[in-house]
Motif scaffolding. Sequence first.
Motif, PDB file in Angstrom:
ATOM      1  N   SER A  57      33.266  -8.619  -8.249  1.00  0.00           N
ATOM      2  CA  SER A  57      32.824  -7.371  -9.038  1.00  0.00           C
ATOM      3  C   SER A  57      33.373  -7.242 -10.553  1.00  0.00           C
ATOM      4  CB  SER A  57      32.962  -5.964  -8.288  1.00  0.00           C
ATOM      5  OG  SER A  57      32.222  -4.843  -8.791  1.00  0.00           O
ATOM      6  N   PHE A  58      33.315  -6.156 -11.196  1.00  0.00           N
ATOM      7  CA  PHE A  58      33.847  -5.956 -12.546  1.00  0.00           C
ATOM      8  C   PHE A  58      34.536  -4.525 -12.890  1.00  0.00           C
ATOM      9  CE2 PHE A  58      30.147  -8.777 -12.142  1.00  0.00           C
ATOM     10  CZ  PHE A  58      30.598 -10.066 -12.699  1.00  0.00           C
ATOM     11  N   ASP A  59      35.267  -4.624 -13.764  1.00  0.00           N
ATOM     12  CA  ASP A  59      35.770  -3.315 -14.373  1.00  0.00           C
ATOM     13  C   ASP A  59      34.738  -2.578 -15.172  1.00  0.00           C
ATOM     14  OD1 ASP A  59      38.002  -3.595 -12.919  1.00  0.00           O
ATOM     15  OD2 ASP A  59      39.340  -4.590 -14.540  1.00  0.00           O
ATOM     16  N   LEU A  60      34.914  -1.731 -15.662  1.00  0.00           N
ATOM     17  CA  LEU A  60      34.070  -1.001 -16.568  1.00  0.00           C
ATOM     18  C   LEU A  60      33.860  -1.602 -17.892  1.00  0.00           C
ATOM     19  CD1 LEU A  60      34.253   2.765 -15.890  1.00  0.00           C
ATOM     20  CD2 LEU A  60      32.962   1.280 -14.837  1.00  0.00           C
ATOM     21  N   ASP A  61      34.781  -2.467 -18.052  1.00  0.00           N
ATOM     22  CA  ASP A  61      34.998  -3.057 -19.621  1.00  0.00           C
ATOM     23  C   ASP A  61      34.419  -4.555 -19.599  1.00  0.00           C
ATOM     24  OD1 ASP A  61      37.064  -4.262 -18.272  1.00  0.00           O
ATOM     25  OD2 ASP A  61      38.385  -3.813 -19.719  1.00  0.00           O
ATOM     26  N   GLY A  62      33.748  -5.060 -18.329  1.00  0.00           N
ATOM     27  CA  GLY A  62      33.283  -6.317 -17.850  1.00  0.00           C
ATOM     28  C   GLY A  62      34.089  -7.391 -17.493  1.00  0.00           C
ATOM     29  N   ARG A  63      35.435  -6.955 -17.447  1.00  0.00           N
ATOM     30  CA  ARG A  63      36.454  -7.963 -16.979  1.00  0.00           C
ATOM     31  C   ARG A  63      36.146  -8.182 -15.470  1.00  0.00           C
ATOM     32  NH1 ARG A  63      42.272  -5.750 -18.428  1.00  0.00           N
ATOM     33  NH2 ARG A  63      41.052  -3.953 -17.902  1.00  0.00           N
ATOM     34  N   GLU A  64      36.459  -9.362 -15.066  1.00  0.00           N
ATOM     35  CA  GLU A  64      36.123  -9.600 -13.333  1.00  0.00           C
ATOM     36  C   GLU A  64      37.014  -8.923 -12.576  1.00  0.00           C
ATOM     37  OE1 GLU A  64      36.013 -13.993 -12.666  1.00  0.00           O
ATOM     38  OE2 GLU A  64      34.060 -13.933 -13.474  1.00  0.00           O
ATOM     39  N   ARG A  65      36.580  -8.391 -11.371  1.00  0.00           N
ATOM     40  CA  ARG A  65      37.354  -8.054 -10.268  1.00  0.00           C
ATOM     41  C   ARG A  65      37.219  -8.694  -8.971  1.00  0.00           C
ATOM     42  NH1 ARG A  65      37.612  -1.378  -8.820  1.00  0.00           N
ATOM     43  NH2 ARG A  65      38.370  -1.450 -10.835  1.00  0.00           N
ATOM     44  N   LEU A  66      38.250  -9.321  -8.758  1.00  0.00           N
ATOM     45  CA  LEU A  66      38.238 -10.104  -7.730  1.00  0.00           C
ATOM     46  C   LEU A  66      38.746  -9.462  -6.150  1.00  0.00           C
ATOM     47  CD1 LEU A  66      39.833 -13.244  -9.148  1.00  0.00           C
ATOM     48  CD2 LEU A  66      37.468 -12.630  -9.178  1.00  0.00           C
ATOM     49  N   ILE A  67      37.910  -9.059  -5.385  1.00  0.00           N
ATOM     50  CA  ILE A  67      38.202  -8.266  -4.141  1.00  0.00           C
ATOM     51  C   ILE A  67      38.025  -8.875  -2.968  1.00  0.00           C
ATOM     52  CG2 ILE A  67      37.425  -5.908  -3.091  1.00  0.00           C
ATOM     53  CD1 ILE A  67      35.697  -5.436  -5.656  1.00  0.00           C
ATOM     54  N   GLU A  68      39.195  -8.791  -2.346  1.00  0.00           N
ATOM     55  CA  GLU A  68      39.413  -9.435  -0.945  1.00  0.00           C
ATOM     56  C   GLU A  68      39.438  -7.912  -0.022  1.00  0.00           C
ATOM     57  OE1 GLU A  68      40.314 -11.153   2.621  1.00  0.00           O
ATOM     58  OE2 GLU A  68      39.879 -11.960   0.738  1.00  0.00           O
ATOM     59  N   VAL A  69      38.679  -8.078   1.046  1.00  0.00           N
ATOM     60  CA  VAL A  69      38.322  -6.959   1.674  1.00  0.00           C
ATOM     61  C   VAL A  69      38.988  -7.209   3.213  1.00  0.00           C
ATOM     62  CG1 VAL A  69      36.489  -5.607   3.121  1.00  0.00           C
ATOM     63  CG2 VAL A  69      36.185  -6.532   0.559  1.00  0.00           C
ATOM     64  N   LYS A  70      39.678  -6.138   3.734  1.00  0.00           N
ATOM     65  CA  LYS A  70      40.306  -6.262   5.033  1.00  0.00           C
ATOM     66  C   LYS A  70      39.872  -4.757   5.707  1.00  0.00           C
ATOM     67  CE  LYS A  70      43.009  -9.641   4.318  1.00  0.00           C
ATOM     68  NZ  LYS A  70      42.707 -11.003   4.798  1.00  0.00           N
ATOM     69  N   THR A  71      39.323  -4.847   6.795  1.00  0.00           N
ATOM     70  CA  THR A  71      38.624  -3.703   7.617  1.00  0.00           C
ATOM     71  C   THR A  71      39.185  -3.782   8.896  1.00  0.00           C
ATOM     72  OG1 THR A  71      36.637  -4.371   6.477  1.00  0.00           O
ATOM     73  CG2 THR A  71      36.427  -2.870   8.348  1.00  0.00           C
ATOM     74  N   THR A  72      39.426  -2.289   9.247  1.00  0.00           N
ATOM     75  CA  THR A  72      40.018  -2.194  10.622  1.00  0.00           C
ATOM     76  C   THR A  72      39.001  -0.584  10.764  1.00  0.00           C
ATOM     77  OG1 THR A  72      41.741  -1.180  11.910  1.00  0.00           O
ATOM     78  CG2 THR A  72      41.597  -0.577   9.583  1.00  0.00           C
ATOM     79  N   ALA A  73      38.904  -0.624  12.405  1.00  0.00           N
ATOM     80  CA  ALA A  73      38.237   0.314  12.920  1.00  0.00           C
ATOM     81  C   ALA A  73      39.306   1.939  13.033  1.00  0.00           C
ATOM     82  CB  ALA A  73      37.497   0.325  14.155  1.00  0.00           C
ATOM     83  N   PHE A  74      40.488   1.437  12.812  1.00  0.00           N
ATOM     84  CA  PHE A  74      41.556   2.531  13.038  1.00  0.00           C
ATOM     85  C   PHE A  74      42.069   3.094  11.669  1.00  0.00           C
ATOM     86  CE2 PHE A  74      40.887   0.175  16.930  1.00  0.00           C
ATOM     87  CZ  PHE A  74      41.034   0.966  17.809  1.00  0.00           C
ATOM     88  N   ALA A  75      43.266   3.727  11.698  1.00  0.00           N
ATOM     89  CA  ALA A  75      43.917   4.328  10.789  1.00  0.00           C
ATOM     90  C   ALA A  75      44.344   3.554   9.590  1.00  0.00           C
ATOM     91  CB  ALA A  75      45.045   5.155  11.409  1.00  0.00           C
ATOM     92  N   LYS A  76      44.321   4.273   8.311  1.00  0.00           N
ATOM     93  CA  LYS A  76      44.686   3.409   7.136  1.00  0.00           C
ATOM     94  C   LYS A  76      46.103   2.856   7.192  1.00  0.00           C
ATOM     95  CE  LYS A  76      44.760   7.062   4.290  1.00  0.00           C
ATOM     96  NZ  LYS A  76      45.053   7.819   2.864  1.00  0.00           N
ATOM     97  N   GLU A  77      47.085   3.488   8.089  1.00  0.00           N
ATOM     98  CA  GLU A  77      48.582   2.902   8.132  1.00  0.00           C
ATOM     99  C   GLU A  77      48.336   1.495   8.976  1.00  0.00           C
ATOM    100  OE1 GLU A  77      48.684   7.269   7.628  1.00  0.00           O
ATOM    101  OE2 GLU A  77      47.740   6.060   9.212  1.00  0.00           O
ATOM    102  N   THR A  78      47.287   1.142   9.551  1.00  0.00           N
ATOM    103  CA  THR A  78      47.233  -0.074  10.324  1.00  0.00           C
ATOM    104  C   THR A  78      47.515  -1.382   9.510  1.00  0.00           C
ATOM    105  OG1 THR A  78      45.148   1.045  11.669  1.00  0.00           O
ATOM    106  CG2 THR A  78      45.663  -1.484  12.082  1.00  0.00           C
ATOM    107  N   PRO A  79      48.405  -2.205   9.875  1.00  0.00           N
ATOM    108  CA  PRO A  79      48.889  -3.349   9.222  1.00  0.00           C
ATOM    109  C   PRO A  79      47.751  -4.228   9.106  1.00  0.00           C
ATOM    110  CG  PRO A  79      50.595  -2.629  10.710  1.00  0.00           C
ATOM    111  CD  PRO A  79      49.399  -1.913  11.205  1.00  0.00           C
ATOM    112  N   PHE A  80      47.804  -4.985   7.961  1.00  0.00           N
ATOM    113  CA  PHE A  80      46.772  -5.807   8.059  1.00  0.00           C
ATOM    114  C   PHE A  80      47.310  -7.369   7.490  1.00  0.00           C
ATOM    115  CE2 PHE A  80      46.925  -3.865   3.892  1.00  0.00           C
ATOM    116  CZ  PHE A  80      47.352  -4.745   2.946  1.00  0.00           C
ATOM    117  N   PHE A  81      46.797  -8.493   7.482  1.00  0.00           N
ATOM    118  CA  PHE A  81      47.264  -9.785   7.405  1.00  0.00           C
ATOM    119  C   PHE A  81      46.895 -10.336   5.919  1.00  0.00           C
ATOM    120  CE2 PHE A  81      46.992  -9.148  12.017  1.00  0.00           C
ATOM    121  CZ  PHE A  81      48.152  -9.315  12.334  1.00  0.00           C
ATOM    122  N   LEU A  82      47.615 -11.382   5.508  1.00  0.00           N
ATOM    123  CA  LEU A  82      47.057 -12.034   4.465  1.00  0.00           C
ATOM    124  C   LEU A  82      47.238 -13.572   4.535  1.00  0.00           C
ATOM    125  CD1 LEU A  82      48.897 -10.375   1.326  1.00  0.00           C
ATOM    126  CD2 LEU A  82      46.546 -10.254   1.759  1.00  0.00           C
TER     127      LEU A  82
END
Length: 280
Positions: A207-232
């Motif tokens: 994706s992109f920032d509003l000034d056109g710079r690239e935004r590289l987005i890694e997505v981690k998804t859980t069905a549970f609470a925001k505090e749920t740990p994730f892995f890299l």
Amino acid sequence: MAEVTPWSREEVEAIVADYLHMLTLEYSGQHYVKAQHRKRLKGLLQGRSDASIERKHQNISAIMLELGCHAVPGYKPLSNYQRLLFDVLTERMAVSRELDASAEAAAKQPAVKPLEPDFETLLADAPEATGVGVREQPPEYAGRRLAVKRDYLALEASNRSLGKAGEELVVSYEHDRLHRAGKRRLSERVEHVAVTRGDGLGYDVLSFDLDGRERLIEVKTTAFAKETPFFLSRNELALSRQEAEAFHLYRVFAFRRRPQLFDLPGRLECQVPDDCEQLF
């Protein structure tokens, strides 16, 4: 006046049983009211205050995450728990077939992107402390982790259907974010690179920032609470270091009920680097 009397085994067993009941209902997608559970629980305890019960619930959440399980949403993890609580909880989990079955089913359940998400309320604040990588457990309890049948956090993280649905939600969100900001051409260039180029890039969405710079987005998804740990993975961690100005990790949470996400931009550090490469 602060409570100073240690929790007895009977009290600990009562609150652990109630917490696991709520978690089983959560895994099964069944409705429950925490206030009703607390009211019933207070009758089994020795005059414990609501604040004391809340802290003990938070202690249980901390242990659950250390054991590779989800926590009941709303009970933010709180460490410095008594050893008796850990012992009773692992004992109950070792024999709880109902919890095990519902947790495994929830972790493996397919998912699809919501048809009309509310993008204006999708973005949330990040929690104060985000779990990245493998949950570390107190070394004195290391041998007790065998009581837990599966690592449900890792099992959910390997759910490709849930992961793809989260990525598709982020793609739609980025289209909407840029379009609402008057950046229609940038919006049209948003790309689900995990699909178009493969999943080895270290990020999922271009994706992109509003000034056109690239935004590289890694997505981690859980069905549970925001505090749920994730892995890299090591690749994702390395990219966050090499492309710190462009890298963003979007953590999508509460996906099956009311999905939201928070953004962790820039360089990320893994809590247990030696274990990162085996996770994805």
